[in-house]
Design a protein around this motif. Structure first.
Motif, mmCIF file in Angstrom:
data_model
loop_
_atom_site.group_PDB
_atom_site.id
_atom_site.type_symbol
_atom_site.label_atom_id
_atom_site.label_comp_id
_atom_site.label_asym_id
_atom_site.label_seq_id
_atom_site.Cartn_x
_atom_site.Cartn_y
_atom_site.Cartn_z
ATOM 1 N N PHE A 31 0.727 -1.284 0.108
ATOM 2 C CA PHE A 31 -0.177 0.064 0.011
ATOM 3 C C PHE A 31 0.924 1.500 -0.094
ATOM 4 N N ILE A 32 2.016 1.256 0.715
ATOM 5 C CA ILE A 32 2.775 2.572 0.996
ATOM 6 C C ILE A 32 3.525 2.774 -0.497
ATOM 7 N N ILE A 38 1.962 6.358 -6.951
ATOM 8 C CA ILE A 38 0.967 7.262 -7.663
ATOM 9 C C ILE A 38 1.030 8.571 -7.604
ATOM 10 N N VAL A 39 1.540 9.079 -6.290
ATOM 11 C CA VAL A 39 1.720 10.475 -6.239
ATOM 12 C C VAL A 39 2.816 11.197 -7.153
ATOM 13 N N ILE A 75 -9.847 5.617 -12.083
ATOM 14 C CA ILE A 75 -9.092 4.215 -12.481
ATOM 15 C C ILE A 75 -9.170 3.627 -11.018
ATOM 16 N N ILE A 76 -8.857 4.171 -9.770
ATOM 17 C CA ILE A 76 -9.039 3.660 -8.663
ATOM 18 C C ILE A 76 -10.316 3.083 -8.260
ATOM 19 N N ALA A 77 -11.268 4.090 -8.673
ATOM 20 C CA ALA A 77 -12.627 3.978 -8.250
ATOM 21 C C ALA A 77 -13.271 2.750 -9.225
ATOM 22 N N PHE A 78 -12.601 2.668 -10.474
ATOM 23 C CA PHE A 78 -13.170 1.404 -11.242
ATOM 24 C C PHE A 78 -13.011 0.103 -10.572
ATOM 25 N N PHE A 79 -11.601 -0.042 -9.977
ATOM 26 C CA PHE A 79 -11.093 -1.235 -9.401
ATOM 27 C C PHE A 79 -12.039 -1.465 -8.190
ATOM 28 N N SER A 217 -2.748 1.820 -9.911
ATOM 29 C CA SER A 217 -4.041 1.871 -9.113
ATOM 30 C C SER A 217 -4.539 0.593 -8.609
ATOM 31 N N GLU A 218 -4.490 -0.190 -9.758
ATOM 32 C CA GLU A 218 -4.926 -1.898 -9.539
ATOM 33 C C GLU A 218 -3.939 -2.153 -8.306
ATOM 34 N N TRP A 219 -2.893 -2.242 -8.435
ATOM 35 C CA TRP A 219 -2.008 -2.476 -7.286
ATOM 36 C C TRP A 219 -2.360 -1.929 -5.850
#
Length: 347
Positions: A31-32, A38-39, A75-79, A217-219
């Protein structure tokens, strides 16, 4: 030289995030590293969109910044929708809206105001933005009111109807603001800027950075649920603040740079325009996408989420309606954001 160093850092972080995702079982580490990646990717996305915007002008440039800046959130919301984490999806939508209105705009107004005593922009555009945000609040408020009165199947149908109407309203707004009334809503000052790359290279950079945002984003989604559970954070807080702040990185970088250059009109266009795009296009689109996946998501938001969006909209309208900003108004926006963040953390 600076760009070369930036891309070396991005490459190293991508490799680290990929290693964490494919070769380790530590979901907090995954997560980290994914969040950090992503940033940096959002910063790359921001540089690409700013370079493309140089060739398109402030209005279209602001739209491109908002659109590709929202790529990470979409993209994050899609997953998240794919995983059936609907409450986190709605929380991330809420967080993206208030994050843009309060955090991105607040920092832009504050830092720009410290450099320039007062910055001005087109007040007519601010007025139209205010009306569109009120439309979004009404559209989100109605399903919540009728939730207890209607059976689930009718709530789903109502959500679909509202989603379609919001998308139509947003498309017509683009026609109005970009075509029929483009000059009417243009920035009151013209600004000269330099592009980082040629037009074709800028478009290539935009495509590559968007691709990597999608992959990482998927990760991130793969690990976010377990991490929120292990840390004792609610899905509401993770979606509204953690994911939203990560996803807003592109808007942060682009809007802040523009504000510091005295282009507060373009910064407002990115921050407010991004919120409008999320409320009127991204959220409804996710509702329709969920239908295709066979797991329908309604558009019923919680009382906390509606209150947060309502409060953010009201203070943003109050501050931007005169077409002028100063550093203290940025402080007010950031204060409201911190108040909401604290409240969400304790829910």
């Amino acid at each position: 030289m600076k760009l070369r160093l930036f891309f070396i850092i991005v490459g190293c972080i991508l490799l680290l995030a990929g290693y964490a995702h494919y070769f380790t079982e530590n979901e907090l580490f995954q997560f980290i590293t994914s969040s950090i990646a992503i940033v940096f990717l959002a910063a790359w996305l921001g540089k690409s969109t700013e370079s493309v915007a140089h060739y398109a002008g402030d209005r279209i440039g602001g739209f491109l910044n908002a659109t590709f800046g929202n790529a990470a959130e979409l993209i994050i919301a899609f997953f998240l929708v794919k995983e059936g984490l609907f409450e986190m999806v709605k929380a991330s939508i809420t967080g993206a809206i208030i994050g843009n209105l309060l955090l991105v705009l607040g920092l832009s107004v504050l830092l720009g105001g410290l450099k320039y005593k007062e910055q001005t922009f087109n007040s007519k555009l601010a007025s139209h933005n205010a009306s569109l945000m009120m439309l979004a609040i009404v559209a989100l408020f109605i399903p919540a009111v009728f939730m207890k009165e209607l059976p689930p199947i009718k709530i789903e149908t109502l959500s679909i109807v509202i989603a379609v109407l919001l998308i139509i309203a947003y498309v017509l707004w683009l026609v109005f603001s970009m075509i029929t009334h483009r000059d009417f809503l243009s920035d009151i000052e013209t600004h000269e800027s330099e592009a980082l790359w040629s037009k074709s290279v800028s478009m290539i950079m935009l495509g590559i950075s968007t691709f990597f945002v999608a992959v990482v984003s998927e990760w991130l989604v793969h690990s976010v649920h377990q991490v929120s559970t292990s840390l004792g954070w609610s899905e509401l807080f993770v979606g509204a603040f953690v994911i939203a702040i990560i996803g807003n990185a592109a808007e942060h970088s682009a809007a802040l740079l523009l504000a510091l250059k005295g282009r507060i009109g373009a910064a407002v266009e990115i921050a407010v325009g991004s919120s409008l795009q999320i409320a009127l296009f991204v959220a409804p689109t996710l509702v329709l996408i969920s239908l295709l996946m066979g797991r329908p998501m309604d558009i019923v938001f919680t009382t906390f989420e509606l209150a947060a969006i309502g409060v953010a909209t009201v203070i943003t309208i109050s501050i931007t309606r005169d077409g002028a900003t100063n550093w203290f108004e940025g402080v007010l926006l950031l204060a409201v954001y911190l108040i909401l963040g604290t409240a969400f953390f304790f829910i």
